[in-house]
Motif scaffolding. Structure first.
Motif, mmCIF file in Angstrom:
data_model
loop_
_atom_site.group_PDB
_atom_site.id
_atom_site.type_symbol
_atom_site.label_atom_id
_atom_site.label_comp_id
_atom_site.label_asym_id
_atom_site.label_seq_id
_atom_site.Cartn_x
_atom_site.Cartn_y
_atom_site.Cartn_z
ATOM 1 N N PHE A 130 0.823 -1.208 0.000
ATOM 2 C CA PHE A 130 0.000 0.000 0.000
ATOM 3 C C PHE A 130 0.859 1.262 0.000
ATOM 4 C CE2 PHE A 130 -2.109 3.416 2.429
ATOM 5 C CZ PHE A 130 -3.180 3.666 1.587
ATOM 6 N N PHE A 131 1.842 1.314 0.891
ATOM 7 C CA PHE A 131 2.621 2.558 1.023
ATOM 8 C C PHE A 131 3.583 2.780 -0.152
ATOM 9 C CE2 PHE A 131 1.140 2.254 5.443
ATOM 10 C CZ PHE A 131 0.544 3.505 5.515
ATOM 11 N N ALA A 132 4.030 1.688 -0.769
ATOM 12 C CA ALA A 132 4.898 1.863 -1.937
ATOM 13 C C ALA A 132 4.111 2.539 -3.058
ATOM 14 C CB ALA A 132 5.430 0.511 -2.397
ATOM 15 N N GLN A 133 2.880 2.062 -3.233
ATOM 16 C CA GLN A 133 2.042 2.580 -4.310
ATOM 17 C C GLN A 133 1.531 3.989 -3.996
ATOM 18 O OE1 GLN A 133 -1.020 -0.338 -5.566
ATOM 19 N NE2 GLN A 133 -2.449 1.364 -5.380
ATOM 20 N N TYR A 151 7.728 3.954 6.946
ATOM 21 C CA TYR A 151 6.255 3.967 6.931
ATOM 22 C C TYR A 151 5.695 2.604 7.346
ATOM 23 C CZ TYR A 151 5.912 8.619 4.756
ATOM 24 O OH TYR A 151 5.948 9.966 4.516
ATOM 25 N N VAL A 152 6.326 1.550 6.845
ATOM 26 C CA VAL A 152 5.820 0.204 7.157
ATOM 27 C C VAL A 152 5.993 -0.099 8.650
ATOM 28 C CG1 VAL A 152 6.162 -2.263 6.718
ATOM 29 C CG2 VAL A 152 6.200 -0.648 4.806
ATOM 30 N N THR A 153 7.134 0.277 9.186
ATOM 31 C CA THR A 153 7.362 0.060 10.621
ATOM 32 C C THR A 153 6.335 0.831 11.438
ATOM 33 O OG1 THR A 153 9.708 -0.116 10.161
ATOM 34 C CG2 THR A 153 9.095 0.267 12.452
ATOM 35 N N SER A 154 6.112 2.058 11.028
ATOM 36 C CA SER A 154 5.150 2.890 11.741
ATOM 37 C C SER A 154 3.761 2.254 11.703
ATOM 38 C CB SER A 154 5.149 4.274 11.083
ATOM 39 O OG SER A 154 4.042 4.993 11.458
ATOM 40 N N ALA A 155 3.362 1.760 10.528
ATOM 41 C CA ALA A 155 2.038 1.132 10.402
ATOM 42 C C ALA A 155 1.961 -0.145 11.241
ATOM 43 C CB ALA A 155 1.754 0.829 8.934
ATOM 44 N N SER A 156 3.058 -0.891 11.276
ATOM 45 C CA SER A 156 3.054 -2.142 12.046
ATOM 46 C C SER A 156 2.969 -1.859 13.536
ATOM 47 C CB SER A 156 4.327 -2.947 11.750
ATOM 48 O OG SER A 156 4.329 -3.312 10.395
ATOM 49 N N GLN A 157 3.757 -0.893 13.983
ATOM 50 C CA GLN A 157 3.722 -0.567 15.420
ATOM 51 C C GLN A 157 2.333 -0.089 15.828
ATOM 52 O OE1 GLN A 157 6.935 2.226 15.815
ATOM 53 N NE2 GLN A 157 8.467 0.632 16.131
#
Lengths: 582, 449
Positions: A130-133, A151-157
């Protein structure tokens, strides 16, 4: 010279491309380009971009604070505007609303390209997709692995913390939507400056410059892909992209934004007519008057690709039920095409309600306001403000019994302090006296027949139709459009040293038969549009970092019932590098 | 420097625990004078501005008497109910020095910045409310609040610099939602349920701040300053999130107003502006009572006011220039009609602060408001004989009910007085002829003894 661009092109494309690009025979003058701009995104650009990324069903109902009109355009203020705490709060609220809509159950299935294995848990793989796109479209460039990883780490946390994958995506998207990389359109170059201090914009910066100019939105996948593949570096590649952009329906969005700005239609937001004088002129009338002109412009310049100058003589327009009574014609359902009869005084934009009602007082017409708007908005001339310490009282001397505006404004000409400016506004404004302050046609005022004769830069006429023709033939009309388009597209007012360049654009505009898509093509393909001057960057010695920083202890334990009186303060405020703000 | 120590900080917010709340602020919690909390923490003193356009008519506006028992000539009779709460300083000047008199611009810009502008795009320094907000506005939810009654988002008297206006709230509905919508931290709520999503928001915001820092290193110096400003704004946002994780202290005077569901009619008729001004005033006053901000700006109209009197063909600005002086009355009747409406709204504004009890007095006792305009006699764009009002007692520091002769001195003395009252330590304020280190001493309690 155009030869310069050809030489540049040789380095990057094959000779065949060079020939196809048609470099030979053109004579663009030497111009170093503009400084690289850092522009704040406007409300409409943000909305258009969000609409392009997530679809038109995702919307927001708030407006960012307006820009300050600079050298005739609000858009020129974007490269200067600061961002207050209040404005950031607005950005945040907009971001929050948009992010919530994107992950809403009814949209997530098509706006998020994957489904998490477990909605109650983080799913880094899905978040990454999602965030790549989305990040690429919002940042207007491909994210680096490091950026994407954050961004991915932030979304996971966030997902772990809230036990909700979609909430993690939502709150991280919210932060992306207020990222300075999204809200500021930053131009840069990866080239070393040539001997004139000129550098080519990098491909992503050029993609954004093109896209915000032509579409009033960030670049889409097609334009970004072209930038990524290096196509924007070649004449042929660039031409292909520009052609596609000019053929896109988004061009309408872009040109609506431009003409709304150039014509000063933000004044509609505060337009108010005296309800006792013009009871029929409502908010709906004003909104439709603005829309009528936009529809006329889009149809004439984009759909039909007609001569720009004929916008001021055309009898073709569009009509809505709210406008029909003002134009004294039968109402139809919704918006319909409409052509005024040949002998109608309604010919050209000057005779539309958007011009004659917007440039008037709440309860009466104003030759001066109309003449001033014509000079400033359409011919790019500046009418000086009235001098202080002038007695205007004569304008309404109760003993004088002036019946018409012509008689009233004649007083301006008796006073030398007034006459200088009023001579450049009133003679053409008086031709528009055929229309009252709400834009209705009339032939009399207070029982006296209105004399609509006038003059524009030495051309005399007897009525508003003649004024339209005089404007059509005025050489400042097309050159003003060119000046405004270049300023708008390149993000700031043109400089006196840009005069040869503007002259070149105007000549090209003339050669094309004053067709809007052609001048857009000329500007966007020109060397000047693609180059920036060198500016002094901040060196590491000068770099101080932000002024103040709050350090907040992150170690908050989990749930508890709090007795306010006994809670301890765990925040500290540290000044890492204070400036005297006073 | 901002301090975040006034509010208590919750320990543990994740999971949304319900929280017991103490009793509202009662008088028993105050000291014997009602000017401070029992623990000695003083009631906050706030600063505000009010702006109206197009000055006044000297012969019917300026009281004949000076001092405490001044008369109210016909253009300001509406001020009777608030006379004891205000000071009227007449006969002040705005010195343009070597610059042009920029009609309807130079006057208010000098009053708000202390300096004459060189052209109509120039704001030669931050406006006084910004300076004061940097001093006292850091700890509240909003550093400052700005509103206009005109419905036009372009009408503001508050600027960080020429290119950075503090855009006003122009829609009562949107202003209500911003202040008292779902994000309102009601200090008197029976329970406090912190939102775990706010904690996440605060956490992800640090990433945005890092991005800003990186970006600042890549841009030219002027743009770096703009990004620095952006960074400061992010900090304030972070602080707002933080505050929403904390249980606010109860405030007795704070009552969430009734919800505004639709905006009043737009338009520039004087009546529409009055209605909008009243709605904005009520929201602003309650925002102060709830300690959401300590600095506020209200524009009744812009300087170049386009207010309409129904049935009269010209708006206020054009009227001041083109309406003849009525020989019998000796003034322009319609132009004066507009000024009278402005004075009615100024009276409403001040009076609204007296309706909120705070300590032993009212909210007005703990504010200092400065009301300015753009000209003395607007008809001829005069920059002399400009009137300025103050209202409120700034926590007992200010005497009110006085008419003071400015004696042709700079109106910036009022601004300088405000800065001193708000604790801004400046030896003087203003540029060139507008520079002053002289307060309006007559209104200062400290000068009485």
């Amino acid at each position: 010279m155009r030869v310069k661009s050809c030489i540049r092109a040789v380095g990057t494309v094959a000779l065949t491309s060079l020939l196809l690009a048609g470099c030979a025979g053109t004579d663009e003058p030497e111009n170093p380009g503009t400084p690289p701009r850092v522009r704040v995104i406007t409300t409409q650009q943000y909305l258009n971009t969000v609409g392009n990324v997530f679809g038109s069903s995702v919307s927001m109902d708030m407006k960012f604070p307006p820009l300050r009109r600079t050298d005739g355009l609000l858009a020129n203020g974007a490269a200067l505007a600061g961002v207050t705490a209040g404005k950031i709060e607005t950005f945040q609220r907009a971001a929050s609303s948009i992010a919530a809509q994107v992950v809403a159950p009814e949209r997530r299935n098509y706006l998020i390209p994957c489904t998490p294995a477990d909605e109650k848990k983080a799913d880094p793989e899905c978040a990454k997709q999602f965030f790549a796109q989305t990040g690429r479209l919002l940042h207007r460039r491909k994210l680096s692995e490091e950026e994407l990883g954050k961004y991915v780490t932030s979304a996971s946390q966030a997902a772990d913390q809230l036990k909700d994958f979609y909430a993690g995506v939502e709150l991280t998207l919210e932060s992306m939507l207020i990222s300075p990389e999204v809200l500021f359109i930053v131009e840069s170059s990866d080239e070393k400056p040539d001997k004139n201090g000129t550098r080519k914009l990098d491909a992503y910066s050029l993609a954004s410059r093109l896209s915000f100019f032509l579409w009033d939105a960030g670049p889409d996948d097609m334009v970004l892909t072209a930038a990524e593949k290096g196509e924007l570096d070649s004449e042929r590649g660039l031409r292909k992209v520009v052609d596609a952009m000019l053929a896109s329906p988004r061009l309408e969005d872009g040109m609506r934004a431009f003409f709304d700005d150039m014509l000063g239609f933000d004044d509609f937001d505060a337009l108010s007519k005296d309800p006792t004088v013009y009871p029929f002129f409502t908010g709906a009338t004003a909104a439709d008057a603005r829309e009528q002109t936009m529809r006329t412009i889009v149809d004439h310049l984009i759909h039909k690709q007609e001569d720009y100058r004929e916008l001021f003589t055309t009898r073709e327009t569009f009509m809505s039920p709210a406008l029909a009574p003002l134009y004294q014609i039968p109402a139809s359902r919704g918006w319909t095409e409409y052509t005024f009869p040949e002998d109608s005084p309604r010919q050209g934009l000057l005779t539309q309600v958007s011009f004659v009602a917007l440039r008037a007082h709440p309860g009466r017409s104003s030759p001066t306001l109309r003449g001033k708007a014509l000079r400033e908005r359409l011919l790019c001339q500046v009418v000086p403000p009235p001098p202080p310490n002038v007695d205007f009282g004569k304008l309404e001397n109760p003993d004088a019994h002036y019946k018409t505006q012509r008689e009233r404004v004649a007083v301006h000409l008796e006073d030398p302090a007034c006459a200088g400016c009023h001579k450049i506004t009133d003679p053409m404004g008086l031709a528009l006296e055929s229309f009252d302050g709400a834009g209705r046609f009339r032939t009399e005022e207070n029982g006296a027949v209105i004399d609509t004769s006038g003059e524009l830069d030495g051309v005399h006429f007897t009525d508003v139709v003649g004024l339209g023709k005089a404007l059509h033939d005025n050489p400042a009309l097309p050159s003003c459009l060119v000046d405004r388009l270049y300023s708008y597209g390149s993000g700031g007012a043109a400089k006196p040293s840009d005069r040869p360049l503007l002259k070149y654009y105007t000549a090209e505009f003339q050669k094309s038969g004053y067709k809007l898509p052609e001048i857009l093509r000329t500007i966007t393909l020109s060397d000047a549009f693609r180059h920036v001057t060198e500016v002094k960057k901040v060196t590491s010695n000068e770099w101080h970092g932000p002024t103040e920083e709050i350090v907040i202890d992150e170690q908050l334990p989990t749930t508890t019932t709090v007795d306010a009186s006994s809670s301890s303060h765990i925040q500290t405020v540290a000044l890492t590098n204070s400036h005297d703000k006073n | 420097m901002s301090k975040l120590t006034r509010r208590t900080v919750l320990r543990g917010v994740v999971g949304g625990a319900a929280v017991n709340v103490a009793l509202p602020l009662l008088n028993c919690m105050l000291n014997t004078n009602g000017t401070a909390f029992a623990d000695g923490k003083p009631l906050p003193v706030r600063f505000g501005t009010w702006g109206w356009g197009l000055g006044m008519t000297q012969s019917i506006f300026v009281p004949k008497k000076f001092g405490a028992d001044f008369d109210l000539p016909e253009e300001i009779t509406a001020l009777a109910p608030i006379k004891q709460h205000i000071n009227l300083i007449t006969n002040t000047q705005a010195f343009r020095d070597n610059y042009q008199n920029l009609c309807h611009y130079t006057g208010w810009v000098i009053a708000r910045t202390g300096a004459a502008p060189k052209d109509t795009k120039d704001i030669p320094g931050e406006t006084i409310d910004v300076t004061i907000a940097n001093q006292i506005g850091g700890g509240t939810r909003f550093k400052s609040l700005t509103a206009t009654a005109t419905g036009d988002v372009r009408n503001t008297y508050s600027y960080e610099n020429s290119n950075t206006p503090n855009a006003p709230e122009w829609s009562p509905l949107q202003f209500y939602t911003r202040l008292f919508g779902p994000d309102f931290p009601d200090p008197n709520a029976k329970t406090f349920t912190p939102d775990p999503r706010i904690m996440v928001r605060r956490s992800v915001l640090s990433g945005v701040m890092d991005q800003t820092k990186s970006l600042m290193q890549t841009v030219p110096a002027d743009d770096r300053a703009r990004l620095d400003q952006y960074f400061t704004g992010l900090r304030h946002l972070e602080q707002q999130f933080q505050q929403r994780l904390e249980k606010p202290e109860p405030i007795e005077a704070c009552v969430r107003p009734g919800e505004i569901k639709v905006d009043p009619a737009m338009g520039q008729e004087a009546e529409a502006i009055r209605v909008r001004h009243e709605m904005m005033t009520q929201l602003m006053v309650m925002a102060l009572a709830c300690d959401q901000t300590r600095v506020f700006n209200m524009a009744y109209t812009n300087a170049n006011s386009s207010t309409i009197k129904p049935g009269y063909e010209k708006p206020h600005h054009t009227t001041t220039h083109e309406e003849p002086v009525d020989n019998k009355l000796g003034y322009q009747p319609t132009a004066s009609w507009f000024t009278r409406r402005a004075m009615e709204s100024w009276a409403y504004f001040v009076d609204a602060f007296t309706k909120v009890k705070e300590g032993n007095g009212t909210l007005l006792d703990n504010v200092f408001i400065m009301a300015t305009t753009d000209h003395g006699y607007a008809r001829v764009h005069s920059l002399d004989h400009i009137p300025i009002f103050t209202a409120g007692r700034a926590g007992g520091q200010v005497r009110t009910g006085l008419h003071i002769d400015g004696k042709g001195t700079t109106g910036c003395r009022v601004g300088y007085t405000a800065l001193r009252l708000m604790g801004v330590d400046k030896p003087s304020w203003g540029v060139n002829s507008n520079n002053t280190s002289q307060e309006i001493g007559e209104i200062l309690v400290s000068r009485l003894s």
